[in-house]
Design a protein around this motif. Structure first.
Motif, mmCIF file in Angstrom:
data_model
loop_
_atom_site.group_PDB
_atom_site.id
_atom_site.type_symbol
_atom_site.label_atom_id
_atom_site.label_comp_id
_atom_site.label_asym_id
_atom_site.label_seq_id
_atom_site.Cartn_x
_atom_site.Cartn_y
_atom_site.Cartn_z
ATOM 1 N N GLY A 74 112.054 45.268 27.093
ATOM 2 C CA GLY A 74 110.312 44.561 26.733
ATOM 3 C C GLY A 74 109.216 43.377 26.737
ATOM 4 N N ALA A 75 110.914 42.528 25.679
ATOM 5 C CA ALA A 75 109.877 41.215 25.703
ATOM 6 C C ALA A 75 110.602 40.275 27.030
ATOM 7 C CB ALA A 75 111.334 40.560 24.833
ATOM 8 N N GLN A 76 111.254 40.343 27.666
ATOM 9 C CA GLN A 76 112.257 40.197 28.646
ATOM 10 C C GLN A 76 111.172 40.359 30.348
ATOM 11 O OE1 GLN A 76 113.968 37.051 27.738
ATOM 12 N NE2 GLN A 76 114.127 39.013 25.961
ATOM 13 N N ILE A 77 110.464 41.341 30.575
ATOM 14 C CA ILE A 77 109.845 41.937 30.728
ATOM 15 C C ILE A 77 108.746 41.371 31.161
ATOM 16 C CG2 ILE A 77 108.815 43.906 31.816
ATOM 17 C CD1 ILE A 77 111.396 45.251 31.472
ATOM 18 N N ARG A 78 107.915 41.609 30.038
ATOM 19 C CA ARG A 78 106.901 40.971 29.761
ATOM 20 C C ARG A 78 106.532 39.041 29.919
ATOM 21 N NH1 ARG A 78 101.408 42.502 29.805
ATOM 22 N NH2 ARG A 78 100.423 40.634 28.628
ATOM 23 N N TYR A 79 108.104 38.610 29.147
ATOM 24 C CA TYR A 79 107.666 36.904 29.701
ATOM 25 C C TYR A 79 107.746 36.682 31.178
ATOM 26 C CZ TYR A 79 109.179 32.506 30.068
ATOM 27 O OH TYR A 79 109.722 30.620 30.228
ATOM 28 N N ALA A 80 108.424 37.223 32.222
ATOM 29 C CA ALA A 80 108.713 37.139 33.269
ATOM 30 C C ALA A 80 107.556 37.794 34.107
ATOM 31 C CB ALA A 80 109.148 38.433 33.847
ATOM 32 N N GLN A 81 106.383 38.997 33.405
ATOM 33 C CA GLN A 81 104.971 38.978 34.029
ATOM 34 C C GLN A 81 103.638 38.305 33.847
ATOM 35 O OE1 GLN A 81 104.498 43.010 32.075
ATOM 36 N NE2 GLN A 81 104.774 44.008 33.697
ATOM 37 N N THR A 82 104.123 37.627 32.090
ATOM 38 C CA THR A 82 103.519 36.645 31.549
ATOM 39 C C THR A 82 103.440 35.140 32.937
ATOM 40 O OG1 THR A 82 102.850 37.571 29.583
ATOM 41 C CG2 THR A 82 102.354 35.432 30.364
ATOM 42 N N VAL A 83 104.570 34.964 32.987
ATOM 43 C CA VAL A 83 105.055 34.115 33.968
ATOM 44 C C VAL A 83 104.360 33.833 35.646
ATOM 45 C CG1 VAL A 83 106.358 32.086 34.826
ATOM 46 C CG2 VAL A 83 107.414 33.235 32.402
ATOM 47 N N ARG A 84 104.188 35.298 36.147
ATOM 48 C CA ARG A 84 104.504 35.115 37.806
ATOM 49 C C ARG A 84 102.705 35.576 37.407
ATOM 50 N NH1 ARG A 84 107.900 39.105 38.492
ATOM 51 N NH2 ARG A 84 107.045 40.684 37.363
ATOM 52 N N TYR A 85 102.048 36.347 36.739
ATOM 53 C CA TYR A 85 100.581 35.974 36.360
ATOM 54 C C TYR A 85 100.575 34.933 36.150
ATOM 55 C CZ TYR A 85 96.201 37.529 34.556
ATOM 56 O OH TYR A 85 94.831 37.144 34.112
ATOM 57 N N ARG A 86 100.773 33.950 35.236
ATOM 58 C CA ARG A 86 100.067 32.611 35.616
ATOM 59 C C ARG A 86 99.668 31.641 36.317
ATOM 60 N NH1 ARG A 86 100.377 30.859 29.267
ATOM 61 N NH2 ARG A 86 99.427 33.007 28.101
ATOM 62 N N SER A 87 101.100 31.788 37.518
ATOM 63 C CA SER A 87 101.684 31.262 38.452
ATOM 64 C C SER A 87 100.596 31.671 39.980
ATOM 65 C CB SER A 87 102.865 31.829 39.285
ATOM 66 O OG SER A 87 103.197 30.827 40.185
ATOM 67 N N ALA A 88 99.952 33.229 39.166
ATOM 68 C CA ALA A 88 98.944 33.577 40.654
ATOM 69 C C ALA A 88 98.031 32.487 40.102
ATOM 70 C CB ALA A 88 99.313 34.962 40.396
ATOM 71 N N LEU A 89 97.187 32.616 38.883
ATOM 72 C CA LEU A 89 95.872 32.249 38.369
ATOM 73 C C LEU A 89 96.531 30.523 39.453
ATOM 74 C CD1 LEU A 89 95.695 33.422 35.472
ATOM 75 C CD2 LEU A 89 93.621 34.349 36.953
ATOM 76 N N ALA A 90 97.210 29.729 38.599
ATOM 77 C CA ALA A 90 97.693 28.598 39.144
ATOM 78 C C ALA A 90 97.659 28.367 40.616
ATOM 79 C CB ALA A 90 98.399 27.785 38.839
ATOM 80 N N ASP A 91 97.644 29.284 41.583
ATOM 81 C CA ASP A 91 97.227 28.811 42.853
ATOM 82 C C ASP A 91 96.891 29.357 43.053
ATOM 83 O OD1 ASP A 91 100.085 28.793 43.104
ATOM 84 O OD2 ASP A 91 101.458 30.664 43.951
ATOM 85 N N ASP A 92 95.516 30.499 42.687
ATOM 86 C CA ASP A 92 93.934 30.867 42.728
ATOM 87 C C ASP A 92 93.425 29.750 42.787
ATOM 88 O OD1 ASP A 92 95.032 33.248 43.872
ATOM 89 O OD2 ASP A 92 94.624 34.106 42.635
ATOM 90 N N GLU A 93 93.398 28.778 42.145
ATOM 91 C CA GLU A 93 92.866 27.546 40.793
ATOM 92 C C GLU A 93 92.714 27.148 42.299
ATOM 93 O OE1 GLU A 93 90.185 25.495 39.439
ATOM 94 O OE2 GLU A 93 90.182 27.731 39.106
ATOM 95 N N GLN A 94 94.233 26.245 42.555
ATOM 96 C CA GLN A 94 93.927 25.210 43.630
ATOM 97 C C GLN A 94 93.370 25.002 44.549
ATOM 98 O OE1 GLN A 94 98.856 24.811 44.856
ATOM 99 N NE2 GLN A 94 98.544 23.012 45.146
ATOM 100 N N ARG A 95 94.074 27.013 44.885
ATOM 101 C CA ARG A 95 93.485 27.020 46.257
ATOM 102 C C ARG A 95 91.407 27.346 46.189
ATOM 103 N NH1 ARG A 95 90.751 31.932 48.144
ATOM 104 N NH2 ARG A 95 90.367 31.998 50.134
ATOM 105 N N ARG A 96 90.932 27.230 44.765
ATOM 106 C CA ARG A 96 89.850 27.512 45.189
ATOM 107 C C ARG A 96 89.068 26.058 45.104
ATOM 108 N NH1 ARG A 96 89.967 32.336 41.874
ATOM 109 N NH2 ARG A 96 90.252 30.578 40.003
ATOM 110 N N SER A 97 90.007 25.386 44.244
ATOM 111 C CA SER A 97 89.438 23.977 43.879
ATOM 112 C C SER A 97 89.414 23.245 45.377
ATOM 113 C CB SER A 97 90.519 23.454 42.834
ATOM 114 O OG SER A 97 90.228 21.956 43.238
#
Length: 193
Positions: A74-97
């Motif tokens: 679960g820790a490994q899965i949660r880590y991968a999900q968190t990294v993917r989610y934060r990467s998507a947020l960063a991409d969205d912020e870069q696009r909006r900016s």
């Protein structure tokens, strides 16, 4: 350390210490909770299996081992999900900016600044209506006739709900007349790699 380096070191730490990678990338509470749960269940499983096998029932021993393994996975899965989610947020912020900066630059007649703001996102413009629209506007303002025509045709293709229909028609007509292009000729454009 760059973002890729932090993600790689976080992944390694999370493999060694479940929850540690989450703490490293900023999910402290979740990381600590996972680390505590894993530590407690792993210690129980080790004690029940190696130190006191006769005093702990096989059911409890199996439960401890199962929860420890489940927590680790679960820790490994949660880590991968968190990294993917934060990467998507960063991409969205870069696009909006970039879109915000390009719009502001266009309104202030700083066409080259608008173009520079959109450069990091050009590869995504073939699938993103708003981005393709902004690229078409900037290329038209720059006076890049063929590239602007291709960009407006891309906007037309992406605009399934005809939000920009009138503006696309006007710009395509004007740019086709200006450059002498007739019909839907495949032109090299700003999105070609």
């Amino acid at each position: 350390m760059n973002a890729d380096g932090a993600a790689t070191s976080g992944r390694l730490i999370n493999l060694l210490i479940p929850g540690g990678g989450l703490i490293l990338i900023g999910s402290e509470l979740l990381g600590v909770l996972i680390a505590i749960l894993f530590t407690m269940t792993a210690c129980f499983a080790l004690i029940a299996t190696l130190l006191l096998p006769d005093d702990v029932s096989p059911t409890w021993r199996g439960l401890g081992i199962g929860v420890a393994i489940g927590t680790y996975l679960g820790a490994q899965i949660r880590y991968a999900q968190t990294v993917r989610y934060r990467s998507a947020l960063a991409d969205d912020e870069q696009r909006r900016s970039a879109l915000r900066d390009a719009r502001r630059a266009l309104l202030e007649s700083r066409v080259e600044d608008a173009w520079m703001a959109l450069q990091p996102l050009l590869s995504r413009a073939e699938d993103d209506l708003v981005l393709a629209y902004r690229v078409a506007q900037v290329l038209t303002a720059r006076g890049d006739g063929f590239a602007a025509l291709v960009a407006w045709r891309c906007v037309r293709r992406l605009d399934r709900h005809h939000i920009y229909r009138q503006e696309v028609r006007e710009n395509e007509r004007a740019l086709a007349d200006q450059s002498g292009v007739i019909g839907d000729v495949n032109l090299p454009g700003p999105f070609d790699s």
